[in-house]
Design a protein around this motif. Structure first.
Motif, PDB file in Angstrom:
ATOM      1  N   VAL A   1      11.476   5.771  -1.327  1.00 43.25           N
ATOM      2  CA  VAL A   1      11.194   4.830  -0.125  1.00 43.25           C
ATOM      3  C   VAL A   1      11.530   3.464  -0.752  1.00 43.25           C
ATOM      4  N   ARG A   2      12.338   2.577  -0.023  1.00 41.44           N
ATOM      5  CA  ARG A   2      12.417   1.215  -0.319  1.00 41.44           C
ATOM      6  C   ARG A   2      11.854   0.101   0.635  1.00 41.44           C
TER       7      ARG A   2
ATOM      8  N   GLY B   1       0.897  -1.163   0.023  1.00 42.97           N
ATOM      9  CA  GLY B   1      -0.148   0.023   0.052  1.00 42.97           C
ATOM     10  C   GLY B   1       0.829   1.309  -0.113  1.00 42.97           C
ATOM     11  N   VAL B   2       0.580   2.235  -0.852  1.00 44.40           N
ATOM     12  CA  VAL B   2       1.259   3.299  -0.807  1.00 44.40           C
ATOM     13  C   VAL B   2       0.486   4.530  -0.520  1.00 44.40           C
TER      14      VAL B   2
ATOM     15  N   PHE C   1      10.310   3.010  -4.309  1.00 40.11           N
ATOM     16  CA  PHE C   1       9.207   3.793  -4.440  1.00 40.11           C
ATOM     17  C   PHE C   1       9.382   5.324  -4.640  1.00 40.11           C
ATOM     18  N   ARG C   2       8.612   6.046  -5.400  1.00 33.66           N
ATOM     19  CA  ARG C   2       8.400   7.492  -5.447  1.00 33.66           C
ATOM     20  C   ARG C   2       7.167   7.981  -5.729  1.00 33.66           C
TER      21      ARG C   2
ATOM     22  N   ARG D   1      10.297   0.516  -9.115  1.00 37.35           N
ATOM     23  CA  ARG D   1      11.085  -0.473  -9.822  1.00 37.35           C
ATOM     24  C   ARG D   1      11.893  -1.221  -8.945  1.00 37.35           C
ATOM     25  N   LYS D   2      12.710  -2.416  -9.011  1.00 40.66           N
ATOM     26  CA  LYS D   2      13.304  -3.132  -8.324  1.00 40.66           C
ATOM     27  C   LYS D   2      14.709  -2.215  -7.970  1.00 40.66           C
TER      28      LYS D   2
END
Length: 205
Positions: A200-201, A135-136, A183-184, A152-153
């Motif tokens: 954020v990872r 969830g973002v 993520f961004r 992305r990975k």
């Protein structure tokens, strides 16, 4: 100067289908006004067909198919947004040209030089172990037309995958188990220039 307005009223399946089909029909009808469209009409049509098929599969309430349908909807919205930027370049503020592409022209003068702020309070959370999804969410910005989440990975040189939504939170699924992703997010306002959050990872479990 008038700009094409990408409607935010596309959250229901019927409205999104109707909206995309209208744009595709109008641009095909007025093809001479829009040479070399970006993205291509074939890409938009392919995404539209995939979403239409996804809706049929998701009607059986299989959770995986529902998630795939949601991703197909996000992809279709992202293509329509990119296409609105192309139409804006071609139209140069001409409302008639904007309407010829199936968009509604903006009614007010837009301060295009005003960039969106950097998103704050961006969070990525595991919703439930084993579902291979996260969830973002990000602090809402009222002037935002859309929120563009990307992922992305970690360590990958691949392009960022975009998820476009009119809401400040969403679910990103179909991720690989035990892989770490980054993520961004950026707000998309009247000025389409992205202003990304901090990255954020998160490990997918």
């Amino acid at each position: 100067m008038a700009k094409p307005v990408l409607s935010s009223k596309t959250e229901t399946a019927a409205k999104l289908l109707q909206y995309a089909e209208n744009i595709l029909a109008k641009v095909t009808e007025n093809a001479s006004l829009f040479p070399d469209p970006v993205p291509t009409l074939a890409e938009i049509e392919s995404a539209l067909q995939a979403y239409r098929s996804g809706l049929t599969e998701a009607s059986f309430r299989d959770m995986r198919q529902v998630e795939l349908k949601n991703q197909q909807a996000a992809q279709l919205k992202a293509l329509l947004y990119d296409f609105s930027l192309y139409v804006e370049t071609v139209a140069q503020g001409n409302p008639a040209t904007i309407m010829a592409a199936g968009f509604a022209p903006s009614k007010k003068k837009v301060a295009s030089g005003e960039s969106s702020p950097k998103p704050t309070d961006f969070r990525v959370e595991i919703t439930q172990a084993g579902l291979q999804q996260v969830g973002v969410r990000v602090k809402a910005w009222k002037p935002a037309r859309f929120y563009q989440f990307e992922y992305r990975k970690v360590g990958s040189e691949n392009e960022w995958t975009r998820v476009l939504t009119s809401k400040s939170k969403t679910i990103i699924g179909n991720l690989e188990h035990l892989q770490q992703y980054e993520f961004r997010v950026t707000y998309l306002g009247t000025n389409p220039t992205p202003n990304y959050s901090d990255i954020v990872r998160c490990y997918v479990v």
